[in-house]
Design an enzyme around this catalytic site. Structure first.
Site, PDB file in Angstrom:
ATOM      1  N   GLN A 123       0.701  -1.074  -0.053  1.00 60.93           N
ATOM      2  CA  GLN A 123      -0.115  -0.040  -0.146  1.00 60.93           C
ATOM      3  C   GLN A 123       0.837   1.564   0.092  1.00 60.93           C
ATOM      4  O   GLN A 123       0.325   2.252  -0.443  1.00 60.93           O
ATOM      5  CB  GLN A 123      -0.981   0.072   1.184  1.00 60.93           C
ATOM      6  CG  GLN A 123      -2.055   0.969   1.282  1.00 60.93           C
ATOM      7  CD  GLN A 123      -3.121   0.784   2.057  1.00 60.93           C
ATOM      8  OE1 GLN A 123      -3.886  -0.070   1.832  1.00 60.93           O
ATOM      9  NE2 GLN A 123      -2.975   1.092   3.372  1.00 60.93           N
ATOM     10  N   GLU A 135      -3.086   9.432  -1.223  1.00 59.14           N
ATOM     11  CA  GLU A 135      -2.680  10.096  -0.109  1.00 59.14           C
ATOM     12  C   GLU A 135      -1.443  10.984  -1.033  1.00 59.14           C
ATOM     13  O   GLU A 135      -0.253  11.079  -0.060  1.00 59.14           O
ATOM     14  CB  GLU A 135      -1.766   9.097   0.797  1.00 59.14           C
ATOM     15  CG  GLU A 135      -2.915   8.466   1.541  1.00 59.14           C
ATOM     16  CD  GLU A 135      -2.479   7.469   2.733  1.00 59.14           C
ATOM     17  OE1 GLU A 135      -1.097   7.117   2.735  1.00 59.14           O
ATOM     18  OE2 GLU A 135      -3.385   6.897   3.421  1.00 59.14           O
ATOM     19  N   ASP A 146       4.248   0.226   4.168  1.00 65.46           N
ATOM     20  CA  ASP A 146       3.015  -0.289   4.783  1.00 65.46           C
ATOM     21  C   ASP A 146       2.472  -1.345   3.787  1.00 65.46           C
ATOM     22  O   ASP A 146       2.057  -1.067   2.794  1.00 65.46           O
ATOM     23  CB  ASP A 146       2.115   1.038   4.916  1.00 65.46           C
ATOM     24  CG  ASP A 146       0.569   0.491   5.379  1.00 65.46           C
ATOM     25  OD1 ASP A 146       0.559  -0.476   5.688  1.00 65.46           O
ATOM     26  OD2 ASP A 146      -0.312   1.348   5.413  1.00 65.46           O
ATOM     27  N   GLU A 177       5.003  -1.893   8.374  1.00 61.75           N
ATOM     28  CA  GLU A 177       3.500  -1.717   8.910  1.00 61.75           C
ATOM     29  C   GLU A 177       2.734  -2.677   8.538  1.00 61.75           C
ATOM     30  O   GLU A 177       2.868  -2.875   7.177  1.00 61.75           O
ATOM     31  CB  GLU A 177       3.070  -0.115   8.597  1.00 61.75           C
ATOM     32  CG  GLU A 177       1.738  -0.053   9.383  1.00 61.75           C
ATOM     33  CD  GLU A 177       0.959   0.957   8.625  1.00 61.75           C
ATOM     34  OE1 GLU A 177      -0.171   1.222   8.461  1.00 61.75           O
ATOM     35  OE2 GLU A 177       1.881   2.010   8.535  1.00 61.75           O
ATOM     36  N   ASP A 206      -1.076  -1.572  12.661  1.00 62.62           N
ATOM     37  CA  ASP A 206      -1.971  -0.757  12.506  1.00 62.62           C
ATOM     38  C   ASP A 206      -3.254  -1.668  12.523  1.00 62.62           C
ATOM     39  O   ASP A 206      -3.994  -1.524  13.303  1.00 62.62           O
ATOM     40  CB  ASP A 206      -1.640  -0.280  11.239  1.00 62.62           C
ATOM     41  CG  ASP A 206      -3.049   0.439  10.647  1.00 62.62           C
ATOM     42  OD1 ASP A 206      -4.041   0.921  11.522  1.00 62.62           O
ATOM     43  OD2 ASP A 206      -3.157   0.913   9.550  1.00 62.62           O
ATOM     44  N   LYS A 209      -4.317   6.148  14.967  1.00 60.86           N
ATOM     45  CA  LYS A 209      -5.243   6.648  14.301  1.00 60.86           C
ATOM     46  C   LYS A 209      -6.411   6.891  15.238  1.00 60.86           C
ATOM     47  O   LYS A 209      -7.081   6.260  15.739  1.00 60.86           O
ATOM     48  CB  LYS A 209      -5.653   5.762  13.153  1.00 60.86           C
ATOM     49  CG  LYS A 209      -4.677   5.373  12.020  1.00 60.86           C
ATOM     50  CD  LYS A 209      -5.227   4.435  11.041  1.00 60.86           C
ATOM     51  CE  LYS A 209      -4.129   4.411   9.946  1.00 60.86           C
ATOM     52  NZ  LYS A 209      -4.501   3.266   8.902  1.00 60.86           N
ATOM     53  N   ARG A 212      -5.447   9.335   7.756  1.00 57.64           N
ATOM     54  CA  ARG A 212      -6.199   8.255   7.096  1.00 57.64           C
ATOM     55  C   ARG A 212      -6.255   8.598   5.669  1.00 57.64           C
ATOM     56  O   ARG A 212      -5.749   9.736   5.101  1.00 57.64           O
ATOM     57  CB  ARG A 212      -7.685   8.060   7.606  1.00 57.64           C
ATOM     58  CG  ARG A 212      -7.969   7.726   8.985  1.00 57.64           C
ATOM     59  CD  ARG A 212      -7.134   6.334   9.415  1.00 57.64           C
ATOM     60  NE  ARG A 212      -7.394   5.134   8.642  1.00 57.64           N
ATOM     61  CZ  ARG A 212      -8.080   4.263   9.248  1.00 57.64           C
ATOM     62  NH1 ARG A 212      -8.842   4.424  10.424  1.00 57.64           N
ATOM     63  NH2 ARG A 212      -8.396   3.200   8.689  1.00 57.64           N
ATOM     64  N   SER A 213      -6.581   7.578   4.645  1.00 55.37           N
ATOM     65  CA  SER A 213      -6.620   7.989   3.246  1.00 55.37           C
ATOM     66  C   SER A 213      -7.679   8.821   2.754  1.00 55.37           C
ATOM     67  O   SER A 213      -7.433   9.585   1.943  1.00 55.37           O
ATOM     68  CB  SER A 213      -6.632   6.710   2.418  1.00 55.37           C
ATOM     69  OG  SER A 213      -7.844   5.989   2.748  1.00 55.37           O
ATOM     70  N   LYS A 267       2.809   9.961  10.121  1.00 53.12           N
ATOM     71  CA  LYS A 267       2.548   9.296   9.014  1.00 53.12           C
ATOM     72  C   LYS A 267       1.309  10.416   8.454  1.00 53.12           C
ATOM     73  O   LYS A 267       0.258  10.387   8.862  1.00 53.12           O
ATOM     74  CB  LYS A 267       1.989   7.949   8.885  1.00 53.12           C
ATOM     75  CG  LYS A 267       2.923   6.959   8.428  1.00 53.12           C
ATOM     76  CD  LYS A 267       2.247   5.695   8.136  1.00 53.12           C
ATOM     77  CE  LYS A 267       1.395   5.597   7.036  1.00 53.12           C
ATOM     78  NZ  LYS A 267       0.908   4.205   7.060  1.00 53.12           N
TER      79      LYS A 267
END
Length: 430
Positions: A165, A207, A244, A287, A314, A339, A368-369, A390
């Site tokens: 990702q 992102e 990630d 991650e 995560d 998060k 978050r995205s 991040k």
């Protein structure tokens, strides 16, 4: 007085064009706080529940009117007159109002919006920036986190054939956040030039990272190394790499299905795969290397490379203190991704970070995205023992907003500003 006069929520749009909730809190002294709630694309199954309307005729079912109504009726009435500076008490009240384990009745998005907005209002009432207000309560000396810059997007964050990702650069070999940010930005622009030179797409993902089709996942790493060198920096010294993997997204029937590699691997084989990469490349952090329910695989990975590589949970931990404690007790992973919307209140977020510090785990505050212009996570990263942040690539205003807030904070700290740099990886010093 710092008691709550009124609370109001509305439906706004996030960076992917989906509705999200924004909350505002006004105190009796006129102090004002506002916060917007992020939303994820790749989500852990144990995350707090983001309440969506489900009405397919409106926003494809993704509206948040129910959550907004819950704020404007139930929550607003229950918190009127409540002391905004009592963050822990306010958040307990929100949790009790919801009454479910996963915050699914009122919605974690409803609770979080109010929780964060109340903190902003309380900080304003104290005539402090949010990071100053939070640091005074955590007892932590503010410091600037290392940015984990996601410059190549794949997986659920992009429409390409890359399985993993996020491919990230971490500018650690610098004495200030502003210089680290400059290096990351120059590498980002260098990468664009390299991709163009290879005839690859420079379109960006959710992102802000580039999302080209590569022949394999490892080609993404090789391309980043080329970009680092072209920008005038040295991989392994100035800049380290991060991944990630988001492996839950391609874990099927007990196997890791790597379409980009044309491989289906067992947990043991996938651990070997990641360990080989970590040996060949200057990778400092991985991650979600294993799927969220593959605890045995996680333990294998931790035992194999956990003394040399930061292993971040995560989907594994979903910022949940109860689940995180299981990881600490079993020695699984050595870092946690934080998060705010995975757990749903600011107090629980701060507790997860404090837990990590007590256990010798690193904490990484994350976006978050689906993001907004809200910069709360930047303040949290500075005001806690989290040493990394991040928040995406070096384009898209929803990502850059957090970097710009960190620049403002660094300026405000003046001579006292400290950048974490190589000291950020606290779990590798045990």
């Amino acid at each position: 007085m710092s008691t709550i006069r009124s609370i109001h929520a509305r439906e706004i749009l996030d960076s992917r064009g989906n509705p999200t909730l924004e909350a505002e809190v006004i105190l009796e002294d006129g102090s004002f706080g506002r916060a917007a709630v992020p939303s994820g694309a790749s989500t852990g199954t144990k995350e707090a529940v983001e309440l969506r309307d489900g009405d397919k005729t409106r926003y494809l079912g993704k509206g948040v009117r129910k959550a907004v109504d819950n704020v404007n009726t139930t929550i607003a009435a229950a918190l009127k007159g409540f002391e905004a500076t009592d963050q822990a008490g306010l958040d307990r009240r929100l949790i009790d109002l919801d009454g479910t384990e996963n915050k699914g009745r009122l919605g974690a998005n409803a609770l979080l919006g109010v929780s964060m907005a109340a903190a902003h209002a309380a900080a304003a009432s104290n005539k402090q920036a949010l990071w100053q207000y939070l640091a005074a309560r955590t007892g932590v000396t503010p410091s600037l986190p290392v940015p984990m810059m996601n410059i190549i997007n794949g997986g659920a964050h992009a429409d390409n054939n890359v399985d993993f990702q996020e491919f990230m650069v971490l500018p650690v070999g610098f004495t200030s956040f502003s210089e680290a940010l400059r290096a990351g930005t120059e590498i980002f622009h260098s990468l664009k030039s390299v991709l163009k030179g290879h005839g690859l797409s420079t379109a960006v993902g959710d992102e802000g990272g580039f999302a080209p089709d590569f022949r394999s996942n490892v080609e993404a790493l090789d391309t980043i190394l080329e970009a680092i060198g072209k920008a005038g920096y040295t991989a392994g010294e100035d800049v380290l790499l991060g991944l990630d993997v988001a492996s839950s997204e391609f874990f099927e029937n007990g196997k890791y299905n790597l379409v980009g590699e044309n491989k289906r691997l067992t947990s043991e084989q996938f651990v070997d795969f990641l360990a080989d990469w970590a040996a060949q490349y200057p990778i400092i952090t991985i991650e979600d290397g294993l799927a969220e329910n593959d605890w045995a695989g996680w333990k294998l990975l931790t035992d194999r490379i956990g003394k040399k590589v930061q292993l971040v949970g995560d989907d594994l931990f979903v910022t949940n203190p109860k689940i995180f404690q299981e990881g600490i007790d079993s020695g699984t992973a050595n870092a946690i991704l934080i998060k705010v919307n995975q757990i749903g209140t600011l107090s629980e977020t701060l507790e997860a970070i404090a837990m990590a510090d007590r256990a010798g785990y690193a904490a990484v505050v994350s976006h978050r995205s689906g993001e907004t212009e809200d910069t709360t996570i930047a303040d949290i990263a500075v005001a806690t023992t989290a040493t990394q942040i991040k928040t995406g690539s070096l384009c898209r205003s929803d990502r850059v907003a957090k970097y710009n807030q960190l620049l403002r904070i660094e300026e405000a700290l003046g001579a006292g500003a400290r950048y974490a740099g190589r000291d950020a990886f606290v779990s590798l010093k045990r």
